[in-house]
Write a protein that holds these residues in place. Structure first.
Motif, PDB file in Angstrom:
ATOM      1  N   ALA A  21       1.177  -1.128  -0.021  1.00  0.00           N
ATOM      2  CA  ALA A  21       0.173  -0.238   0.273  1.00  0.00           C
ATOM      3  C   ALA A  21       0.307   1.257   0.304  1.00  0.00           C
ATOM      4  N   PHE A  22       0.789   1.919  -0.982  1.00  0.00           N
ATOM      5  CA  PHE A  22       1.289   3.121  -1.047  1.00  0.00           C
ATOM      6  C   PHE A  22       0.158   4.391  -1.310  1.00  0.00           C
ATOM      7  N   ILE A  23       0.580   5.347   0.454  1.00  0.00           N
ATOM      8  CA  ILE A  23      -0.024   6.335   0.787  1.00  0.00           C
ATOM      9  C   ILE A  23       0.210   7.647   1.322  1.00  0.00           C
ATOM     10  N   ARG A  24      -0.039   8.276   0.193  1.00  0.00           N
ATOM     11  CA  ARG A  24       0.528   9.989   0.829  1.00  0.00           C
ATOM     12  C   ARG A  24      -0.316  10.869   1.704  1.00  0.00           C
ATOM     13  N   ALA A  25      -0.043  11.259   2.147  1.00  0.00           N
ATOM     14  CA  ALA A  25      -0.153  12.453   2.973  1.00  0.00           C
ATOM     15  C   ALA A  25      -1.106  13.527   2.520  1.00  0.00           C
ATOM     16  N   LYS A  26      -1.762  14.190   3.120  1.00  0.00           N
ATOM     17  CA  LYS A  26      -2.106  16.004   2.516  1.00  0.00           C
ATOM     18  C   LYS A  26      -0.549  16.340   3.481  1.00  0.00           C
ATOM     19  N   PRO A  27      -0.195  17.668   2.288  1.00  0.00           N
ATOM     20  CA  PRO A  27       1.226  18.296   2.561  1.00  0.00           C
ATOM     21  C   PRO A  27       1.102  18.730   3.851  1.00  0.00           C
ATOM     22  N   GLY A  28       2.607  18.230   4.433  1.00  0.00           N
ATOM     23  CA  GLY A  28       2.835  18.384   5.742  1.00  0.00           C
ATOM     24  C   GLY A  28       2.207  17.785   7.280  1.00  0.00           C
ATOM     25  N   ARG A  29       1.395  16.724   7.278  1.00  0.00           N
ATOM     26  CA  ARG A  29       0.597  15.649   7.621  1.00  0.00           C
ATOM     27  C   ARG A  29       1.185  14.210   7.322  1.00  0.00           C
ATOM     28  N   GLY A  30       2.095  14.398   6.926  1.00  0.00           N
ATOM     29  CA  GLY A  30       2.957  13.217   7.464  1.00  0.00           C
ATOM     30  C   GLY A  30       3.373  12.246   8.495  1.00  0.00           C
ATOM     31  N   ASP A  31       3.746  13.012   9.554  1.00  0.00           N
ATOM     32  CA  ASP A  31       3.814  12.663  10.419  1.00  0.00           C
ATOM     33  C   ASP A  31       2.614  11.527  10.943  1.00  0.00           C
ATOM     34  N   GLU A  32       1.590  13.233  11.052  1.00  0.00           N
ATOM     35  CA  GLU A  32       0.583  12.802  11.646  1.00  0.00           C
ATOM     36  C   GLU A  32      -0.007  11.135  11.039  1.00  0.00           C
ATOM     37  N   LEU A  33       0.034  10.983   9.490  1.00  0.00           N
ATOM     38  CA  LEU A  33      -0.345   9.832   9.071  1.00  0.00           C
ATOM     39  C   LEU A  33       0.209   8.823   9.154  1.00  0.00           C
ATOM     40  N   GLY A  34       1.963   9.075   9.474  1.00  0.00           N
ATOM     41  CA  GLY A  34       2.512   7.684   9.880  1.00  0.00           C
ATOM     42  C   GLY A  34       1.942   7.278  11.284  1.00  0.00           C
ATOM     43  N   ARG A  35       1.943   8.459  12.698  1.00  0.00           N
ATOM     44  CA  ARG A  35       1.582   7.797  13.957  1.00  0.00           C
ATOM     45  C   ARG A  35       0.836   6.847  13.906  1.00  0.00           C
ATOM     46  N   ARG A  36      -1.115   7.326  13.078  1.00  0.00           N
ATOM     47  CA  ARG A  36      -2.120   6.682  12.675  1.00  0.00           C
ATOM     48  C   ARG A  36      -1.348   5.154  12.184  1.00  0.00           C
ATOM     49  N   LEU A  37      -0.541   5.034  11.026  1.00  0.00           N
ATOM     50  CA  LEU A  37      -0.190   3.924   9.954  1.00  0.00           C
ATOM     51  C   LEU A  37       0.567   3.063  11.704  1.00  0.00           C
ATOM     52  N   GLY A  38       1.071   3.279  12.698  1.00  0.00           N
ATOM     53  CA  GLY A  38       1.981   2.653  13.031  1.00  0.00           C
ATOM     54  C   GLY A  38       0.987   2.084  14.481  1.00  0.00           C
ATOM     55  N   THR A  39       0.136   2.920  14.857  1.00  0.00           N
ATOM     56  CA  THR A  39      -0.812   1.949  15.774  1.00  0.00           C
ATOM     57  C   THR A  39      -1.289   1.366  14.931  1.00  0.00           C
ATOM     58  N   LEU A  40      -1.644   0.396  13.341  1.00  0.00           N
ATOM     59  CA  LEU A  40      -2.373  -0.338  13.038  1.00  0.00           C
ATOM     60  C   LEU A  40      -1.102  -1.700  13.026  1.00  0.00           C
ATOM     61  N   VAL A  41       0.173  -1.527  13.201  1.00  0.00           N
ATOM     62  CA  VAL A  41       1.238  -2.662  13.308  1.00  0.00           C
ATOM     63  C   VAL A  41       1.389  -4.045  13.816  1.00  0.00           C
ATOM     64  N   GLU A  42       0.807  -3.487  15.484  1.00  0.00           N
ATOM     65  CA  GLU A  42       0.804  -4.453  16.449  1.00  0.00           C
ATOM     66  C   GLU A  42      -0.464  -5.221  15.909  1.00  0.00           C
ATOM     67  N   PRO A  43      -1.322  -4.396  15.741  1.00  0.00           N
ATOM     68  CA  PRO A  43      -2.807  -5.561  15.860  1.00  0.00           C
ATOM     69  C   PRO A  43      -3.002  -5.625  14.786  1.00  0.00           C
ATOM     70  N   SER A  44      -2.497  -5.690  14.056  1.00  0.00           N
ATOM     71  CA  SER A  44      -2.116  -6.839  12.902  1.00  0.00           C
ATOM     72  C   SER A  44      -0.930  -7.869  12.551  1.00  0.00           C
ATOM     73  N   ARG A  45       0.080  -7.499  13.104  1.00  0.00           N
ATOM     74  CA  ARG A  45       0.641  -8.652  13.043  1.00  0.00           C
ATOM     75  C   ARG A  45       0.130  -9.447  14.120  1.00  0.00           C
ATOM     76  N   ALA A  46      -0.890  -9.760  15.255  1.00  0.00           N
ATOM     77  CA  ALA A  46      -1.654 -10.320  16.753  1.00  0.00           C
ATOM     78  C   ALA A  46      -2.599 -10.873  15.272  1.00  0.00           C
TER      79      ALA A  46
END
Length: 114
Positions: A21-46
């Protein structure tokens, strides 16, 4: 070297499915998108059926993120998108997402390296 058939190669790992999945944040929102994506990692791996779920950030554009996921079968990926945390994530995406996500489903055609 002989010519290869133009037929679609047979997946080497049965029904295993890779999603990139290639996902582009709105300009300047990259850190926020990354934070949100990061919350998906552990539950997805489980989740049952998950092989790996890895988050990457572009070296060239801090607003571009990539998820690299492997699932035992397409049904496992379908179940993943039905999880409450995934539905909530997708519903909130318009706040930070620019355009559409570019989702690529792939079948591994080589054997896993030893």
């Amino acid at each position: 070297m002989t010519a290869q058939s133009s037929a679609t190669p047979t997946p080497a790992n049965g029904e295993q499915l890779t999603l990139i999945a290639f996902i582009r944040a709105k300009p300047g929102r990259g850190d926020e998108l990354g934070r949100r994506l990061g919350t998906l990692v552990e539950p997805s791996r489980a989740e049952a059926g998950n092989i790996n779920y890895d988050l990457h950030r572009s070296n060239d554009d801090p607003d571009v993120w990539v998820l690299y996921e492997n699932w035992h079968a397409a049904a496992d990926l379908a179940s993943h998108f039905e999880q409450p945390y995934m539905k909530a994530f997708v519903a909130a995406l318009p706040e930070v997402l620019e355009g559409e996500m570019d989702l690529r489903r792939c079948a591994m055609v080589t054997k896993v390296a030893a």
